[in-house]
Design a protein around this motif. Structure first.
Motif, mmCIF file in Angstrom:
data_model
loop_
_atom_site.group_PDB
_atom_site.id
_atom_site.type_symbol
_atom_site.label_atom_id
_atom_site.label_comp_id
_atom_site.label_asym_id
_atom_site.label_seq_id
_atom_site.Cartn_x
_atom_site.Cartn_y
_atom_site.Cartn_z
ATOM 1 N N ILE A 103 2.311 -38.159 19.893
ATOM 2 C CA ILE A 103 1.216 -37.994 20.853
ATOM 3 C C ILE A 103 1.758 -38.081 22.272
ATOM 4 N N GLY A 104 2.656 -39.022 22.496
ATOM 5 C CA GLY A 104 3.279 -39.150 23.816
ATOM 6 C C GLY A 104 4.029 -37.894 24.206
ATOM 7 N N ALA A 105 4.766 -37.320 23.241
ATOM 8 C CA ALA A 105 5.518 -36.091 23.516
ATOM 9 C C ALA A 105 4.574 -34.939 23.859
ATOM 10 N N ILE A 106 3.495 -34.818 23.110
ATOM 11 C CA ILE A 106 2.515 -33.757 23.373
ATOM 12 C C ILE A 106 1.857 -33.969 24.734
ATOM 13 N N LYS A 121 5.422 -23.299 26.663
ATOM 14 C CA LYS A 121 5.401 -23.646 25.246
ATOM 15 C C LYS A 121 6.775 -23.375 24.626
ATOM 16 N N GLU A 122 7.392 -22.272 24.995
ATOM 17 C CA GLU A 122 8.695 -21.908 24.449
ATOM 18 C C GLU A 122 9.762 -22.929 24.841
ATOM 19 N N GLU A 123 9.709 -23.395 26.096
ATOM 20 C CA GLU A 123 10.667 -24.413 26.541
ATOM 21 C C GLU A 123 10.448 -25.735 25.797
ATOM 22 N N PHE A 124 9.191 -26.069 25.579
ATOM 23 C CA PHE A 124 8.873 -27.295 24.841
ATOM 24 C C PHE A 124 9.411 -27.201 23.419
ATOM 25 N N ILE A 125 9.141 -26.088 22.750
ATOM 26 C CA ILE A 125 9.595 -25.904 21.368
ATOM 27 C C ILE A 125 11.122 -25.953 21.316
ATOM 28 N N ALA A 126 11.794 -25.309 22.269
ATOM 29 C CA ALA A 126 13.255 -25.320 22.298
ATOM 30 C C ALA A 126 13.790 -26.740 22.518
ATOM 31 N N THR A 127 13.049 -27.554 23.226
ATOM 32 C CA THR A 127 13.452 -28.937 23.481
ATOM 33 C C THR A 127 13.313 -29.797 22.236
ATOM 34 N N VAL A 128 12.212 -29.630 21.514
ATOM 35 C CA VAL A 128 11.937 -30.527 20.389
ATOM 36 C C VAL A 128 12.512 -30.045 19.056
ATOM 37 N N GLU A 129 12.777 -28.758 18.946
ATOM 38 C CA GLU A 129 13.223 -28.208 17.661
ATOM 39 C C GLU A 129 14.471 -28.886 17.109
ATOM 40 N N PRO A 130 15.518 -29.089 17.907
ATOM 41 C CA PRO A 130 16.715 -29.726 17.333
ATOM 42 C C PRO A 130 16.441 -31.139 16.808
ATOM 43 N N THR A 155 8.505 -29.538 9.731
ATOM 44 C CA THR A 155 7.892 -30.290 10.821
ATOM 45 C C THR A 155 7.692 -29.400 12.043
ATOM 46 N N MET A 156 8.604 -28.480 12.286
ATOM 47 C CA MET A 156 8.498 -27.604 13.460
ATOM 48 C C MET A 156 7.246 -26.751 13.394
ATOM 49 N N ASN A 157 6.951 -26.179 12.223
ATOM 50 C CA ASN A 157 5.758 -25.344 12.091
ATOM 51 C C ASN A 157 4.499 -26.151 12.350
ATOM 52 N N HIS A 158 4.464 -27.356 11.800
ATOM 53 C CA HIS A 158 3.298 -28.208 11.998
ATOM 54 C C HIS A 158 3.163 -28.618 13.461
ATOM 55 N N LEU A 159 4.298 -28.867 14.118
ATOM 56 C CA LEU A 159 4.239 -29.243 15.528
ATOM 57 C C LEU A 159 3.742 -28.073 16.374
ATOM 58 N N GLN A 160 4.200 -26.864 16.096
ATOM 59 C CA GLN A 160 3.735 -25.705 16.858
ATOM 60 C C GLN A 160 2.227 -25.538 16.709
ATOM 61 N N ASP A 161 1.728 -25.683 15.489
ATOM 62 C CA ASP A 161 0.280 -25.605 15.265
ATOM 63 C C ASP A 161 -0.431 -26.708 16.024
ATOM 64 N N PHE A 162 0.138 -27.903 15.959
ATOM 65 C CA PHE A 162 -0.472 -29.056 16.618
ATOM 66 C C PHE A 162 -0.526 -28.851 18.136
ATOM 67 N N VAL A 163 0.551 -28.349 18.712
ATOM 68 C CA VAL A 163 0.589 -28.101 20.161
ATOM 69 C C VAL A 163 -0.494 -27.106 20.540
ATOM 70 N N ASP A 164 -0.589 -26.013 19.789
ATOM 71 C CA ASP A 164 -1.612 -25.006 20.091
ATOM 72 C C ASP A 164 -3.009 -25.610 20.034
ATOM 73 N N LYS A 165 -3.261 -26.397 19.025
ATOM 74 C CA LYS A 165 -4.591 -26.983 18.845
ATOM 75 C C LYS A 165 -4.886 -28.060 19.888
ATOM 76 N N GLU A 166 -3.878 -28.851 20.242
ATOM 77 C CA GLU A 166 -4.087 -29.901 21.241
ATOM 78 C C GLU A 166 -4.387 -29.300 22.611
ATOM 79 N N VAL A 167 -3.658 -28.252 22.967
ATOM 80 C CA VAL A 167 -3.906 -27.603 24.251
ATOM 81 C C VAL A 167 -5.296 -26.973 24.255
ATOM 82 N N ALA A 168 -5.668 -26.326 23.150
ATOM 83 C CA ALA A 168 -7.008 -25.733 23.049
ATOM 84 C C ALA A 168 -8.071 -26.826 23.056
#
Length: 163
Positions: A28-31, A41-50, A59-72
């Motif tokens: 939650i803190g990261a989001i 969003k692309e920079e965020f994903i590139a930062t957290v993916e490794p 986990t990456m797919n779930h995080l991408q979905d979560f980011v999209d939903k949290e922003v919305a």
């Protein structure tokens, strides 16, 4: 996100803070850091993916979905959220009439949802619950959802990250 020369100078610091939050499993803190950062969003994903794909590739797919939903979700009004809660309570009531009470209490009672167009996202507490719901209850949830909200065409189940 913000795009100006000053914002660009903050990006390395923002990335470092997000990485630190993830290493400490503070999703939650990261989001939250991302939502208020100058990162795309692309920079965020590139930062957290490794960090996230080391042990669990999904986990990456779930995080991408979560980011999209949290922003919305951050753009929703209280009335929108209240409506979603009422819809989901009705769906849960319908489900509770079709399965055993112990199963309902164990797997569905503590779920919540968000609705974006025809996509309904069901939030649960952990991976095991998510997998169980996806494997055994997706069809039932979607059927009951369509009784309450005709036209809901897609349902996903994801883990709600708690602070």
């Amino acid at each position: 996100m913000i795009n100006n020369p000053t914002a660009e100078s903050y990006k390395p610091i923002e990335k470092q803070r997000i990485e630190h939050a993830l290493v400490n499993k503070d999703f939650i803190g990261a989001i939250t850091l991302y939502k208020y950062s100058s990162l795309s969003k692309e920079e965020f994903i590139a930062t957290v993916e490794p960090i996230l794909t080391k042990n669990k590739p999904n986990t990456m797919n779930h995080l991408q979905d979560f980011v999209d939903k949290e922003v919305a979700a951050s753009k929703k009004t209280n009335a929108d959220i209240l409506k979603e809660d009422e819809i989901w309570k009705e769906v849960l009531h319908l489900i509770s009439t079709q399965i055993s009470m112990p199963s309902f209490e164990t797997w569905l009672k503590n779920t919540t949802c968000s609705i974006e167009n025809n996509l309904v996202t069901v939030y649960c507490e952990n991976e095991f619950q998510r997998d169980w719901l996806e494997e055994r209850y997706t069809s039932l949830m979607l059927d009951c959802l369509n009784q309450v909200l005709p036209g809901a065409s897609e349902l996903t189940v994801t883990i709600k990250v708690s602070p």
